[in-house]
Design an enzyme around this catalytic site. Structure first.
Site, PDB file in Angstrom:
ATOM      1  N   HIS A 157       0.872  -1.077  -0.050  1.00 32.11           N
ATOM      2  CA  HIS A 157      -0.022   0.106   0.010  1.00 32.11           C
ATOM      3  C   HIS A 157       0.901   1.371   0.054  1.00 32.11           C
ATOM      4  O   HIS A 157       0.395   2.443   0.698  1.00 32.11           O
ATOM      5  CB  HIS A 157      -0.710  -0.145   1.326  1.00 32.11           C
ATOM      6  CG  HIS A 157      -1.636  -1.345   1.355  1.00 32.11           C
ATOM      7  ND1 HIS A 157      -2.700  -1.452   0.356  1.00 32.11           N
ATOM      8  CD2 HIS A 157      -1.919  -2.170   2.384  1.00 32.11           C
ATOM      9  CE1 HIS A 157      -3.232  -2.774   0.852  1.00 32.11           C
ATOM     10  NE2 HIS A 157      -2.885  -2.980   2.026  1.00 32.11           N
ATOM     11  N   HIS A 196      -7.115  -4.466  -0.674  1.00 26.59           N
ATOM     12  CA  HIS A 196      -6.550  -5.660  -0.961  1.00 26.59           C
ATOM     13  C   HIS A 196      -7.237  -6.470  -2.086  1.00 26.59           C
ATOM     14  O   HIS A 196      -7.176  -7.502  -2.481  1.00 26.59           O
ATOM     15  CB  HIS A 196      -6.620  -6.743   0.264  1.00 26.59           C
ATOM     16  CG  HIS A 196      -6.114  -5.972   1.589  1.00 26.59           C
ATOM     17  ND1 HIS A 196      -6.888  -5.246   2.288  1.00 26.59           N
ATOM     18  CD2 HIS A 196      -4.915  -5.821   1.946  1.00 26.59           C
ATOM     19  CE1 HIS A 196      -6.226  -5.068   3.404  1.00 26.59           C
ATOM     20  NE2 HIS A 196      -5.155  -5.064   3.068  1.00 26.59           N
TER      21      HIS A 196
END
Length: 333
Positions: free
Chosen positions: A57, A219
């Site tokens: 991320h 995700h």
């Protein structure tokens, strides 16, 4: 699958080595266990801020370690929560005698592992407070969460709470401003395509070239609906209406706007999205007092974006404008 990696099992380690080499003036990386701290000497009496989660991320969370934001960050494997041990060590490194705030995205593994770490730290007389970020309006529950997911609003929580800690607020005050940011923050994202976790070797989900996933998780979790590809203005308007109505945001509100890229969307396209969002805010009489556009909470190479609106209360704007020096975000330095 083509990726610039050597060994899929060494992605996080080698990435951290390169990260340290690039930013040794700002951060320091500890290995075994893996965590990132500030390079500067500890400022005693300051509340420490620690966050973390699965890698993939970036720049979240390690990229936000530095003056005005986090004191430490704990990277797990790609899209996988770090275990309690490195969280404990990062918390010890961040402790300066005034307690430590854990900022945790609402994913089951993250929440459980940070809870365990906090209990272990308190056994060693480190006071720990926790704020769980759950700004996503798209999905109430998923395979990863109970309740709403923590997504791009995490950046704003870390920025504003970090500024409060930097000016000398005590642990309860820093926790309270972090919670207030979370309570007034709403986000939703969309994906134009999937991402590929290196060790999986294949896309995380299937999405046709003509389709868009609305409400995607960071995700690759599914959103609330799959729709045909449409012009950017129409997609941006759907994000806006979902985010605006959830708090809700009202005429006269001051807001901070975050147009966040998911990893593979050009800035030019993010600015097209921002153009429409600003038009919609103007039409509703909502004041965009600050706007941030770019990649801050990504999902590897996923094409797409998210919209975050934060309703400004109290001194949030002053704290957002406070100086910050981190690898992933710099302001007023």
């Amino acid at each position: 699958m083509k990726k610039l990696v050597n060994d899929v099992h060494e992605v996080v380690k080698e990435s951290l080595e390169g990260f340290q080499a690039a930013h040794s003036d700002t951060i320091s990386v500890n290995f075994d266990p893996d965590f990132i701290t500030r390079a500067e000497p500890k400022k005693e009496g300051k509340v420490g801020l620690v966050s973390g989660g699965g890698s993939g991320h970036e720049p979240l969370h390690g990229g936000f370690v530095g003056y005005g934001m986090l004191d430490a960050a704990v990277p797990g494997a790609v899209f996988t929560s770090p275990t309690p041990d490195p969280i404990v060590e990062a918390t010890k490194a961040a402790d300066r005698g005034a307690g430590v705030l854990h900022i945790v995205k609402n994913y089951t593994g993250d929440v459980l592992n940070f809870e365990t770490a906090a209990e272990l730290c308190e056994m060693e007389d480190i006071e720990v407070a926790t704020v769980v970020v759950n700004d996503d309006v798209a999905v109430e529950d998923s395979l990863y969460t109970a309740g709403r997911r923590g997504v791009a609003g995490t950046f704003l929580v870390e920025k504003i709470a970090g500024a409060a800690a930097e000016r000398g607020d005590d642990l309860e005050a820093v926790r309270a401003i972090a919670q207030a940011v979370n309570d007034n923050c709403r986000s939703m994202g969309l994906a134009l395509g999937p991402c590929t976790v290196p060790h999986a070797g294949k896309p995380s989900f299937d999405l046709a070239d003509t389709e868009v996933e609305m409400g995607i998780g960071i995700h690759g979790e599914p959103g609330y609906r799959r729709t045909d590809m449409r012009p950017a203005d129409e997609l941006a308007a759907e994000l806006y209406e979902k985010v605006k109505e959830d708090l809700p945001f009202d005429k006269g509100d001051d807001v901070i706007v975050l147009i966040n890229g998911m990893g593979a969307t050009p800035l030019s396209e993010l600015y097209i999205v921002n153009r429409k969002i600003q038009q919609l805010l103007d039409a509703d009489g909502i004041n965009a007092v600050r706007t941030v556009v770019g990649d801050y909470v990504t999902s590897l190479e996923m094409p797409g974006c998210s919209l975050t609106l934060l309703r400004v209360e109290g001194d949030m704007l002053e704290l957002f404008d406070a100086p910050t020096l981190t690898p992933g975000y710099r302001k007023g330095m």
